[in-house]
Design an enzyme around this catalytic site. Structure first.
Site, PDB file in Angstrom:
ATOM      1  N   LYS A 149     -89.795   9.605 -23.511  1.00 30.19           N
ATOM      2  CA  LYS A 149     -91.004   9.463 -22.697  1.00 30.19           C
ATOM      3  C   LYS A 149     -91.889   8.388 -23.319  1.00 30.19           C
ATOM      4  O   LYS A 149     -92.200   8.438 -24.503  1.00 30.19           O
ATOM      5  CB  LYS A 149     -91.772  10.785 -22.644  1.00 30.19           C
ATOM      6  CG  LYS A 149     -91.135  11.813 -21.743  1.00 30.19           C
ATOM      7  CD  LYS A 149     -92.096  12.978 -21.547  1.00 30.19           C
ATOM      8  CE  LYS A 149     -91.498  14.034 -20.618  1.00 30.19           C
ATOM      9  NZ  LYS A 149     -92.398  15.204 -20.476  1.00 30.19           N
ATOM     10  N   GLU A 191     -95.488  21.971 -33.488  1.00 32.83           N
ATOM     11  CA  GLU A 191     -94.333  21.645 -32.638  1.00 32.83           C
ATOM     12  C   GLU A 191     -93.022  22.082 -33.295  1.00 32.83           C
ATOM     13  O   GLU A 191     -92.063  22.416 -32.608  1.00 32.83           O
ATOM     14  CB  GLU A 191     -94.296  20.136 -32.331  1.00 32.83           C
ATOM     15  CG  GLU A 191     -95.494  19.616 -31.535  1.00 32.83           C
ATOM     16  CD  GLU A 191     -95.408  19.869 -30.030  1.00 32.83           C
ATOM     17  OE1 GLU A 191     -94.421  20.478 -29.555  1.00 32.83           O
ATOM     18  OE2 GLU A 191     -96.348  19.447 -29.319  1.00 32.83           O
ATOM     19  N   LYS A 232     -84.695  19.474 -29.733  1.00 35.30           N
ATOM     20  CA  LYS A 232     -85.230  18.693 -28.613  1.00 35.30           C
ATOM     21  C   LYS A 232     -84.135  17.835 -27.998  1.00 35.30           C
ATOM     22  O   LYS A 232     -84.034  17.719 -26.771  1.00 35.30           O
ATOM     23  CB  LYS A 232     -86.406  17.827 -29.062  1.00 35.30           C
ATOM     24  CG  LYS A 232     -86.986  17.031 -27.896  1.00 35.30           C
ATOM     25  CD  LYS A 232     -88.393  16.563 -28.103  1.00 35.30           C
ATOM     26  CE  LYS A 232     -88.882  15.849 -26.838  1.00 35.30           C
ATOM     27  NZ  LYS A 232     -90.219  15.270 -27.002  1.00 35.30           N
ATOM     28  N   GLU A 242     -86.498  15.551 -16.910  1.00 37.24           N
ATOM     29  CA  GLU A 242     -87.391  16.691 -16.705  1.00 37.24           C
ATOM     30  C   GLU A 242     -87.325  17.243 -15.288  1.00 37.24           C
ATOM     31  O   GLU A 242     -88.333  17.352 -14.599  1.00 37.24           O
ATOM     32  CB  GLU A 242     -88.841  16.302 -17.045  1.00 37.24           C
ATOM     33  CG  GLU A 242     -89.716  17.520 -17.286  1.00 37.24           C
ATOM     34  CD  GLU A 242     -90.993  17.182 -18.044  1.00 37.24           C
ATOM     35  OE1 GLU A 242     -91.390  16.026 -18.066  1.00 37.24           O
ATOM     36  OE2 GLU A 242     -91.572  18.116 -18.604  1.00 37.24           O
ATOM     37  N   ARG A 246     -85.852  20.947 -19.309  1.00 35.70           N
ATOM     38  CA  ARG A 246     -86.746  20.241 -20.227  1.00 35.70           C
ATOM     39  C   ARG A 246     -88.148  20.843 -20.208  1.00 35.70           C
ATOM     40  O   ARG A 246     -88.899  20.715 -21.172  1.00 35.70           O
ATOM     41  CB  ARG A 246     -86.778  18.746 -19.882  1.00 35.70           C
ATOM     42  CG  ARG A 246     -87.524  17.922 -20.904  1.00 35.70           C
ATOM     43  CD  ARG A 246     -87.205  16.426 -20.811  1.00 35.70           C
ATOM     44  NE  ARG A 246     -88.044  15.683 -21.735  1.00 35.70           N
ATOM     45  CZ  ARG A 246     -87.849  14.423 -22.091  1.00 35.70           C
ATOM     46  NH1 ARG A 246     -86.827  13.746 -21.580  1.00 35.70           N
ATOM     47  NH2 ARG A 246     -88.652  13.813 -22.926  1.00 35.70           N
ATOM     48  N   HIS A 253     -97.926  24.482 -23.762  1.00 33.92           N
ATOM     49  CA  HIS A 253     -98.597  23.226 -23.438  1.00 33.92           C
ATOM     50  C   HIS A 253     -99.506  23.290 -22.218  1.00 33.92           C
ATOM     51  O   HIS A 253    -100.395  22.456 -22.085  1.00 33.92           O
ATOM     52  CB  HIS A 253     -97.568  22.098 -23.288  1.00 33.92           C
ATOM     53  CG  HIS A 253     -97.108  21.567 -24.625  1.00 33.92           C
ATOM     54  ND1 HIS A 253     -96.475  22.356 -25.547  1.00 33.92           N
ATOM     55  CD2 HIS A 253     -97.228  20.341 -25.206  1.00 33.92           C
ATOM     56  CE1 HIS A 253     -96.198  21.634 -26.631  1.00 33.92           C
ATOM     57  NE2 HIS A 253     -96.642  20.420 -26.453  1.00 33.92           N
TER      58      HIS A 253
END
Lengths: 378, 378
Positions: A149, A191, A232, A242, A246, A253
């Site tokens: 991303k 994370e 990940k 996504e 994903r 979040h």
């Protein structure tokens, strides 16, 4: 070259012709020159920010020059403000001014902001330059440098302009984290914990044992980065764009983004990883409240986050006293509310997260009322 | 709905999961609504320029609204100046303000500039929106709407910022060309002829017979557009990212880009297709001079281009009298000169073009000296 014998890990991100390696260890960024040569580059343009550049650009430039590569340095101001149209234009034009050709490389040296910005610039200069990530924060090493991303922010919202664009290589040099302020290290660690909470209860238990070592910079750090990247990478390989699984990476979040928005992205009050810490705790308490998850698991999650100094309560954010409607509004900007229902990542326990569609807004409201009214108790 | 029974052609662009259809015929843009519905969109944002929008946006908006779609219109100023950072930002923010979601569509309505700009915006808004091209110039129908090149210009050069991004559908409505000024139609026709010259001598012969009909708007037009799209699609399918064969599409373009640069992209003096007309004639005369191509073929190329009113000589450009060095410099900006040699697309005859590496700069210079000194003779 380093005299340290690095403890090495590597993670393969399997994305067909866009596959790449993440090398993890102390000193791996000192191989930038040799690695860039192996990729066939003749020139490398480093994109960094003033703070990170001052700390870390010198040895990497030296490594590139020792390998006979032409180098150039494009430096931006530190902070989230660099993810803007103006700075994107400056970086792209700076890369063109550096006369890098298609075979050459862009090297992103910095945290998530620099990675998102430089990766996006690499994606659109000459319709796509190869790029190498050298993430310099724990957050970037375990999260933003994996998955492709890239992007900048818009007045309409964060990360709304960008692309999916994979690097050719990630050099996750854990020695670079030694200069990280403790608060930034903790924030990145939220994370790390997330990957255990999503689908790896054994890793969460390992975190409970070793979290302090990860932050202190012992050999546990390389293991934590490697496990996180592998987790990940596995999810991204299943769902690069996504469209499904994903979304699991968004555990915690939806709450975190809403809190960041309400705190006006003021890093003095709340950084992303801290918001994720609170969000993870909220996601588990909410799951417990919906009788999906044992209350003991929710308590265990909060206890571990608190043990490393992460916040787990909305009330922990300085100067933020949202009401329920303000918080729900902020969440609705992140998520589409369809017929009074939201999609959330919830959990049936530690390591048992799932995508929950159709979560009733009224259930969220009742939960948040409790949270906002009860800042002290668990 | 149109009462005209359209003569239909369709071209499949085979790019794996990025494959799409080009529908060609009079009135196909009036199916925009039904097609957008079939693609699952709920909203469509049209990007167009003031001139094209005034002529053609109305019926397309009506078609979309008749299909129950929410619509929005993002309008830019006409001309190459729209391929800039400022206008890109305006278009992207306009698309976000229009609240289009990932399932929705961006519809590019216009010539090459609008297609390049809107396609690029679609590629980067929300990390990629689907988009539909409705090209309104002959040039855009036969060239820029096929192949996925999108982008804007940089002070460092044209099209240096952009992506490869494929549309979901192209509606090449040949009726929209009826409003095209004759000069623009001729300019687009130069690219049609190019496909014959690359590898299809029978199509070039067909052009010699039917070129006037293509420009006049008879049924030959749909055939010319379909053959051109099919030819480009076949090359793009072999080499989407321009790493090999796709360079054949640059036949005539090394000269053309240099001439456009010297004319400062002043459309009053020279539009792209006119530059391509001159470039094609030059490429064939140069090939003849190098004894690669029969001189009769070069003469035949120039004769056909002139028969439809296209220029074939540098001297035909008003107010442009370059010297050889200026021209070579302008060409070197387009191409990398490696050890005194250039890569050109040359021809062994009509329909027999090839990528020639190692063309000596001295041969180019001698050829251009002749061309510049002999404006009148063939």
């Amino acid at each position: 070259m380093s005299t340290i014998e690095p403890r090495r890990e590597s993670v393969h991100v399997a994305l067909g012709e866009r596959s790449y390696e993440i090398l993890i260890g102390r000193g791996v960024s000192q191989e930038a020159g040799a690695r860039a040569r192996a990729l066939g580059a003749r020139a490398v343009a480093i994109v960094t920010d003033e703070n990170v550049g001052a700390l870390h650009a010198g040895p990497i430039l030296a490594s590139l020059e020792a390998a006979g590569l032409r180098t150039d340095l494009v430096t931006v101001s530190p902070g989230e403000g660099a993810k803007s149209w103006r700075v994107l234009e400056d970086v792209c034009e700076g890369l063109l001014a550096a006369r890098i050709e298609r075979r050459d490389l862009v090297l992103a040296l910095g945290g998530g902001v620099v990675g998102d910005l430089a990766g996006f610039a690499a994606a659109i200069v000459r319709r796509g330059m190869r790029f190498v990530q050298v993430p310099t924060s724990l957050l970037a090493q375990v999260d933003s440098s994996v998955g492709g991303k890239t992007g900048i922010n818009s007045p309409h919202g964060k990360n709304l302009i960008g692309t999916f664009y994979q690097p050719s290589l990630v050099l996750a040099d854990t020695a670079l984290l030694d200069t990280l302020p403790a608060r930034e290290a903790r924030a990145g660690y939220a994370e790390v914990v997330k990957y255990g909470l999503i689908d790896d209860p054994a890793f969460f238990a390992w975190c409970e044992e070793n979290g302090a070592q990860v932050l202190a910079g012992g050999p546990a750090r390389e293991h934590a980065v490697a496990v996180s990247c592998r987790a990940k990478a596995a999810i991204v390989a299943r769902d690069e764009r996504e469209e499904g699984d994903r979304a699991l990476l968004n555990l915690g979040h939806t709450f975190a983004h809403a809190l960041e928005r309400l705190a006006r992205y003021d890093a003095a009050r709340l950084v992303h990883g801290e918001a994720v810490g609170i969000g993870l705790a909220l996601a588990f308490r909410f799951s417990a409240r919906l009788n999906l998850c044992p209350p003991d698991d929710a308590a265990r999650v909060a206890r571990h986050l608190e043990s490393v100094g992460l916040p787990t309560r909305i009330a922990a954010i300085p100067g933020l006293a949202p009401d329920v409607d303000g918080l729900l509004d902020a969440m609705a900007q992140d998520k589409k509310v369809v017929a009074g229902a939201l999609t959330f990542i919830l959990a049936r326990g530690i390591g048992a997260s799932f995508i929950a569609t159709g979560v009733a807004v009224e259930d969220v409201r009742a939960f948040l009322l409790d949270e906002l009214g009860a800042p002290a108790s668990a």
